[in-house]
Motif scaffolding. Structure first.
Motif, mmCIF file in Angstrom:
data_model
loop_
_atom_site.group_PDB
_atom_site.id
_atom_site.type_symbol
_atom_site.label_atom_id
_atom_site.label_comp_id
_atom_site.label_asym_id
_atom_site.label_seq_id
_atom_site.Cartn_x
_atom_site.Cartn_y
_atom_site.Cartn_z
ATOM 1 N N UNK A 237 -22.123 71.394 -44.936
ATOM 2 C CA UNK A 237 -21.748 69.991 -45.122
ATOM 3 C C UNK A 237 -22.965 69.150 -45.504
ATOM 4 N N UNK A 238 -24.101 69.390 -44.850
ATOM 5 C CA UNK A 238 -25.316 68.644 -45.180
ATOM 6 C C UNK A 238 -25.732 68.901 -46.627
ATOM 7 N N UNK A 239 -25.645 70.160 -47.068
ATOM 8 C CA UNK A 239 -25.993 70.482 -48.454
ATOM 9 C C UNK A 239 -25.026 69.805 -49.418
ATOM 10 N N UNK A 240 -23.734 69.792 -49.069
ATOM 11 C CA UNK A 240 -22.748 69.133 -49.928
ATOM 12 C C UNK A 240 -23.010 67.634 -50.006
ATOM 13 N N UNK A 241 -23.397 67.032 -48.898
ATOM 14 C CA UNK A 241 -23.684 65.598 -48.899
ATOM 15 C C UNK A 241 -24.931 65.277 -49.704
ATOM 16 N N UNK A 242 -25.927 66.150 -49.652
ATOM 17 C CA UNK A 242 -27.128 65.947 -50.458
ATOM 18 C C UNK A 242 -26.787 66.003 -51.946
ATOM 19 N N UNK A 243 -25.938 66.973 -52.317
ATOM 20 C CA UNK A 243 -25.549 67.093 -53.717
ATOM 21 C C UNK A 243 -24.694 65.906 -54.151
ATOM 22 N N UNK A 244 -23.772 65.485 -53.278
ATOM 23 C CA UNK A 244 -22.904 64.355 -53.616
ATOM 24 C C UNK A 244 -23.707 63.070 -53.813
ATOM 25 N N UNK A 245 -24.817 62.939 -53.091
ATOM 26 C CA UNK A 245 -25.664 61.750 -53.215
ATOM 27 C C UNK A 245 -26.663 61.857 -54.362
ATOM 28 N N UNK A 246 -26.685 62.992 -55.067
ATOM 29 C CA UNK A 246 -27.636 63.183 -56.150
ATOM 30 C C UNK A 246 -29.055 63.407 -55.664
ATOM 31 N N UNK A 247 -29.207 63.966 -54.459
ATOM 32 C CA UNK A 247 -30.530 64.136 -53.856
ATOM 33 C C UNK A 247 -30.865 65.592 -53.571
ATOM 34 N N UNK A 248 -30.110 66.506 -54.166
ATOM 35 C CA UNK A 248 -30.327 67.930 -53.891
ATOM 36 C C UNK A 248 -31.707 68.402 -54.329
ATOM 37 N N UNK A 249 -32.335 67.698 -55.268
ATOM 38 C CA UNK A 249 -33.665 68.120 -55.710
ATOM 39 C C UNK A 249 -34.739 67.798 -54.677
ATOM 40 N N UNK A 250 -34.425 66.894 -53.722
ATOM 41 C CA UNK A 250 -35.389 66.523 -52.694
ATOM 42 C C UNK A 250 -35.033 67.084 -51.319
ATOM 43 N N UNK A 251 -33.824 67.627 -51.178
ATOM 44 C CA UNK A 251 -33.380 68.115 -49.875
ATOM 45 C C UNK A 251 -33.007 69.589 -49.979
ATOM 46 N N UNK A 252 -33.681 70.414 -49.215
ATOM 47 C CA UNK A 252 -33.338 71.830 -49.084
ATOM 48 C C UNK A 252 -32.716 72.026 -47.718
ATOM 49 N N UNK A 253 -31.506 72.562 -47.686
ATOM 50 C CA UNK A 253 -30.801 72.753 -46.421
ATOM 51 C C UNK A 253 -30.693 74.240 -46.135
#
Length: 392
Positions: free
Chosen positions: A134-150
């Protein structure tokens, strides 16, 4: 919710189901489920989409518009840091020079998202596979997956020394037991959490508001935060992040703070024309003396956190009430007084009293068109009743 259902919700079919669920949510649950099936969605997908729509509506109070694209579980939403609280913490970390952060016990990712929005690269871990997904999905949904590794991992295995700072939010709930109040029962365990500042000096620990002050690491800052009048968390800021011994932070339309040592004692004197009920963050941070000084006030009892003044002083740190009557507690006398004043609606506050407000309200047999406030407390060790105006 399962990882498989989460993956399905993120497909085109799942996104269509989420959009449809928003349209039918709000009515009778069986009718909503029937409407989803009538649109061709399978039972599992329909149920998952309806649950998400309901949780997103509730989450709007914590996350604002961002909630509409996030994914939640009920337990995760209850434990998640509110958006404004996480944002303020992230801004403080960024201002201190933090560029990389280990988020231990990331939950749904609220704090990781806030940190990334402030340019911090986050390595976020959670021991629960669904929560991590869920945390990874939320990072991707916010457009922040490049800064957040889960990662789904045990927080105790993370090589935290690689990061500028640590943010740790140990789990304070256990399945079937609800909230956990003993830090020894936290997950990860308290011994691991308490040792983190020794490994990475710039460490922030998010803890329950009722945490014992004696657990504060030497030289650390204890901050208690309320949002909209609700006490939501305590945070221990360690090492170079510490600014003052104690801080009470109130987040509403803006942010206001009061700071101090947490060991000062306020003067004690008679009840005044005005009584102040401090915000719970002020009380829990042991900053009542500092608050009293800010309004030129005094306590009526050295152990009761009500503050009195003779003249009204505006303050964001407390609810102020006008005192209209002060009398020793007597049920018979109080009942007669309220009857004479035609009080049918009574707002009851208490500190230092064993009386149960709901039972007292019944015993008073209220009747009449008027409203008033009642404060049950002690003054100089003796039980007293203060009749006040209603809070506004």
């Amino acid at each position: 919710m399962t990882p498989e259902l989460l993956r399905l919700l993120r497909t085109p079919e799942g996104l269509n189901a989420l959009a449809a669920a928003v349209e039918v949510t709000g009515g009778e649950p069986l009718a909503a489920a029937s409407a989803m099936r009538a649109r061709g969605f399978g039972a599992d997908l329909a149920a998952a989409a309806l649950t998400q729509a309901s949780l997103r509506a509730r989450a709007a109070m914590k996350f604002g518009p961002d909630a509409a694209r996030m994914f939640f579980t009920r337990a995760g939403l209850e434990q998640a840091t509110r958006g404004p609280v996480a944002d303020r913490r992230a801004a403080r970390l960024a201002a201190s020079g933090v560029r990389t952060l280990a988020d231990l016990g990331c939950g749904l990712g609220s704090d990781a998202l806030a940190a990334a929005r402030h340019g911090i690269s986050v390595y976020a871990v959670d021991a629960d596979p669904l929560t991590a997904a869920l945390a990874a999905a939320n990072a991707e949904a916010a457009g922040l997956a490049d800064l957040i590794t889960v990662a789904c991992a045990d927080a105790t295995t993370v090589p935290v020394e690689r990061y500028d700072a640590i943010f740790a939010d140990p789990a304070r709930r256990q399945a079937g037991r609800g909230r956990v109040f003993d830090p020894k029962a936290y997950s990860p365990p308290w011994d691991f959490i308490a040792a983190l500042p020794g490994r990475v000096p710039r460490t922030v620990l998010k803890l329950a508001p009722g945490i014992d002050h004696t657990l504060l690491p030497p030289g650390a800052e204890g901050e208690w935060v309320s949002a909209g009048g609700d006490l939501v968390e305590a945070a221990f800021w360690c090492g170079p992040l510490a600014g003052v011994p104690r801080r009470a932070t109130l987040i509403g339309a803006g942010v206001t703070e009061i700071t101090g040592s947490g060991v000062e004692r306020a003067p004690v004197g008679p009840v005044g024309a005005w009584i102040y009920d401090p915000d719970p963050a002020v009380v829990r941070s042991h900053l009542v003396a500092e608050f009293a000084a800010s309004v030129g006030g005094r306590l009526g009892d050295p152990d009761i956190a009500y503050v009195y003044t003779d003249d009204p002083v505006d303050t964001p740190f407390a609810r102020r009430l006008a005192v209209t009557e002060v009398l020793p507690f007597s049920l018979k006398r109080l009942r007669a007084l309220l009857r004479d004043r035609g009080v049918g609606v009574l707002e009851i506050r208490k500190r230092g009293s064993a009386l149960v407000p709901d039972q007292l309200r019944k015993d008073l047999r209220l009747a009449g068109p008027n409203a008033a406030g009642l404060v049950l407390t002690r003054v100089d060790g003796a039980p007293v009743v203060l009749l006040t105006e209603m809070a506004r």
